[in-house]
Scaffold this motif. Sequence first.
Motif, PDB file in Angstrom:
ATOM      1  N   LEU A  32     -71.442 -12.873 -19.732  1.00  0.00           N
ATOM      2  CA  LEU A  32     -71.764 -14.249 -20.109  1.00  0.00           C
ATOM      3  C   LEU A  32     -72.780 -14.849 -19.133  1.00  0.00           C
ATOM      4  O   LEU A  32     -73.772 -15.448 -19.545  1.00  0.00           O
ATOM      5  N   ARG A  65     -52.845 -25.563 -21.244  1.00  0.00           N
ATOM      6  CA  ARG A  65     -54.154 -26.054 -21.677  1.00  0.00           C
ATOM      7  C   ARG A  65     -54.966 -24.995 -22.389  1.00  0.00           C
ATOM      8  O   ARG A  65     -56.099 -25.249 -22.784  1.00  0.00           O
ATOM      9  N   ALA A  70     -60.163 -18.077 -21.500  1.00  0.00           N
ATOM     10  CA  ALA A  70     -60.985 -19.214 -21.908  1.00  0.00           C
ATOM     11  C   ALA A  70     -61.297 -20.095 -20.700  1.00  0.00           C
ATOM     12  O   ALA A  70     -62.432 -20.559 -20.526  1.00  0.00           O
ATOM     13  N   LEU A  73     -63.864 -18.268 -18.475  1.00  0.00           N
ATOM     14  CA  LEU A  73     -65.199 -18.237 -19.077  1.00  0.00           C
ATOM     15  C   LEU A  73     -65.834 -19.623 -19.103  1.00  0.00           C
ATOM     16  O   LEU A  73     -67.054 -19.760 -19.024  1.00  0.00           O
ATOM     17  N   THR A  74     -64.994 -20.651 -19.220  1.00  0.00           N
ATOM     18  CA  THR A  74     -65.532 -22.010 -19.183  1.00  0.00           C
ATOM     19  C   THR A  74     -66.127 -22.314 -17.815  1.00  0.00           C
ATOM     20  O   THR A  74     -67.221 -22.874 -17.703  1.00  0.00           O
ATOM     21  N   VAL A 137     -76.734 -24.709 -31.345  1.00  0.00           N
ATOM     22  CA  VAL A 137     -75.613 -24.168 -30.590  1.00  0.00           C
ATOM     23  C   VAL A 137     -76.064 -23.082 -29.606  1.00  0.00           C
ATOM     24  O   VAL A 137     -75.687 -23.087 -28.438  1.00  0.00           O
ATOM     25  N   TYR A 141     -75.811 -23.027 -25.620  1.00  0.00           N
ATOM     26  CA  TYR A 141     -74.780 -22.185 -24.986  1.00  0.00           C
ATOM     27  C   TYR A 141     -75.360 -20.936 -24.337  1.00  0.00           C
ATOM     28  O   TYR A 141     -75.000 -20.588 -23.218  1.00  0.00           O
ATOM     29  N   LEU A 169     -70.143 -25.869 -34.239  1.00  0.00           N
ATOM     30  CA  LEU A 169     -68.902 -25.439 -33.584  1.00  0.00           C
ATOM     31  C   LEU A 169     -67.744 -25.455 -34.574  1.00  0.00           C
ATOM     32  O   LEU A 169     -66.875 -24.587 -34.560  1.00  0.00           O
ATOM     33  N   LEU A 172     -67.967 -22.437 -36.766  1.00  0.00           N
ATOM     34  CA  LEU A 172     -67.624 -21.271 -35.962  1.00  0.00           C
ATOM     35  C   LEU A 172     -66.101 -21.160 -35.855  1.00  0.00           C
ATOM     36  O   LEU A 172     -65.527 -20.079 -35.945  1.00  0.00           O
ATOM     37  N   ARG A 173     -65.467 -22.302 -35.690  1.00  0.00           N
ATOM     38  CA  ARG A 173     -64.001 -22.308 -35.580  1.00  0.00           C
ATOM     39  C   ARG A 173     -63.379 -21.789 -36.876  1.00  0.00           C
ATOM     40  O   ARG A 173     -62.468 -20.973 -36.856  1.00  0.00           O
TER      41      ARG A 173
ATOM     42  N   ARG B  48     -61.376 -30.950 -25.825  1.00  0.00           N
ATOM     43  CA  ARG B  48     -60.721 -29.684 -25.488  1.00  0.00           C
ATOM     44  C   ARG B  48     -60.843 -28.699 -26.657  1.00  0.00           C
ATOM     45  O   ARG B  48     -61.140 -27.518 -26.476  1.00  0.00           O
ATOM     46  N   ALA B  49     -60.620 -29.205 -27.877  1.00  0.00           N
ATOM     47  CA  ALA B  49     -60.728 -28.336 -29.053  1.00  0.00           C
ATOM     48  C   ALA B  49     -62.155 -27.793 -29.200  1.00  0.00           C
ATOM     49  O   ALA B  49     -62.354 -26.601 -29.452  1.00  0.00           O
ATOM     50  N   LEU B  50     -63.134 -28.671 -29.001  1.00  0.00           N
ATOM     51  CA  LEU B  50     -64.532 -28.224 -29.126  1.00  0.00           C
ATOM     52  C   LEU B  50     -64.868 -27.204 -28.039  1.00  0.00           C
ATOM     53  O   LEU B  50     -65.621 -26.252 -28.266  1.00  0.00           O
ATOM     54  N   GLU B  52     -62.806 -25.084 -26.764  1.00  0.00           N
ATOM     55  CA  GLU B  52     -62.211 -23.813 -27.187  1.00  0.00           C
ATOM     56  C   GLU B  52     -63.110 -23.110 -28.201  1.00  0.00           C
ATOM     57  O   GLU B  52     -63.235 -21.885 -28.195  1.00  0.00           O
ATOM     58  N   ASP B  53     -63.747 -23.903 -29.058  1.00  0.00           N
ATOM     59  CA  ASP B  53     -64.674 -23.303 -30.015  1.00  0.00           C
ATOM     60  C   ASP B  53     -65.869 -22.697 -29.287  1.00  0.00           C
ATOM     61  O   ASP B  53     -66.302 -21.588 -29.600  1.00  0.00           O
ATOM     62  N   ALA B  54     -66.381 -23.453 -28.325  1.00  0.00           N
ATOM     63  CA  ALA B  54     -67.591 -23.009 -27.633  1.00  0.00           C
ATOM     64  C   ALA B  54     -67.350 -21.697 -26.898  1.00  0.00           C
ATOM     65  O   ALA B  54     -68.198 -20.809 -26.897  1.00  0.00           O
ATOM     66  N   VAL B  55     -66.162 -21.556 -26.304  1.00  0.00           N
ATOM     67  CA  VAL B  55     -65.924 -20.378 -25.477  1.00  0.00           C
ATOM     68  C   VAL B  55     -65.878 -19.111 -26.336  1.00  0.00           C
ATOM     69  O   VAL B  55     -66.096 -18.012 -25.846  1.00  0.00           O
TER      70      VAL B  55
END
Lengths: 180, 271
Positions: A32, A65, A70, A73-74, A137, A141, A169, A172-173, B48-50, B52-55
């Motif tokens: 990443l 959380r 995740a 990576l964040t 996006v 990103y 996003l 994508l979800r 937070r939800a967004l 999670e999508d981004a990751v």
Amino acid sequence: MEADELLVLVAGGDQKAFEDLYGLISGPVFGLVRRVVRDPAQSEEVTQEVLLELWRSAARFDPRRGSALAWILTVAHRRAVDRVRSARAAGERERREARRARLPAFDQVSEEVEAGLEREWVRRCLDRLTALQRQSVTLAYYDGYTYREVAERLSLPLGTVKTRMRDGLGRLRECLGGAA
Amino acid sequence: MSLVGRLPRRGGLHSLAAPYALDALDGAERDRFERHLRSCDRCAAETRALSEDAVRLAWSTAAPAPAALRDRVLAAVRTTAQEPAPGRGRPARRLPPHVWGGPPTPERSRPLGRRPPLPPFATATAAAALVVASLFAVQADRTRAERDTARDRAREIAHVLAAPDARAAHGEDDGGRGIGVVASASEGRAVVTLSGYREPSGDRVHQLWVMRPGAEARSLGLFEGDTPLVATGLDRSATSLAVTVEPGGGSHRPTSRPVLQLTLESVGFGE
């Protein structure tokens, strides 16, 4: 063991657990960071910083959380973006950027195409976005541009870019759905 | 500020959730948005939800890390102390106002060609950990004041580390106790970390001083464990740093012999 369990052990000072965790996450983190930072030496440096931070501050991880991966990576992404922006500000990348600018952003994803289900899956889902959603996006990103820079590059109003990012996003979800 | 004046800005801020999740805000906007998140639970949940999508976008990028990196990281881990879990830390201590420094100055980037020598390990990682602490300030289980403090400090540290003339020095005694400094003479700032020192007994504290020729020692603040201390307003004529053990709350001038001293010559001071 999963990253989440290992991270709990790491928070307790377990160096062996950190070694195992390294095995699980170093690839995703390095990949990443390199995707965003591009420069291999700097990517290594950022990756090293991120992994050491992880060791230092593992106790801050809160499983309620979200997943450990995740979270990690964040952190890595933000570090990578910060680095690439200061590099850009320093003007060091301008020439290389100019060469790449001729390619649409999404094609850059294919630079590193390798086998891998997840990779394929993300690509397929990105394909389902509209062109503007996808570019908004991925420029943000994968290339570390701010939404203002994205708006400039795509000649779009700021509001439109923000909306495309949100919608992108969201799609994508839907597409990647239950795979978290 | 009037309510009328605030409403449109809030709406504007709210639309930044997706850019924030993609790390597509610049530093100032990011800070503003994070402040907003603290007062808006709905926005925090949505963000937070967004995020999670981004990751998920990171799934497509994994690549094997270089083998040498593993050795470096694992070696570093063996000598790097960890932060205590949030909540279990010591309560915040009141420090002299100048320790917090002035308002953050705009970020400066470091030219790639000329990197400053690597800062001492403890300093670098402790500073980095604070940066992460600030990164997750929204999620961390801390009071607002503590989060603000940590974030301001992280910003200060990042600023010193990013200064073009940032240089590092490190001193250690036989017992493995040491002091690490990353300083920028042009900024007049330094990040100082103690390592290997036990907290002084009772109510006493470690206090940091700067020495200048022909002048009294000036307090730069009190240490809290191994949390880096950011010293601002350092004059180029400063010759050394010293640490003394002082009664709780600190002293106006040193009341005991320094437990350690570090010359600042090698980091661009002492003119």
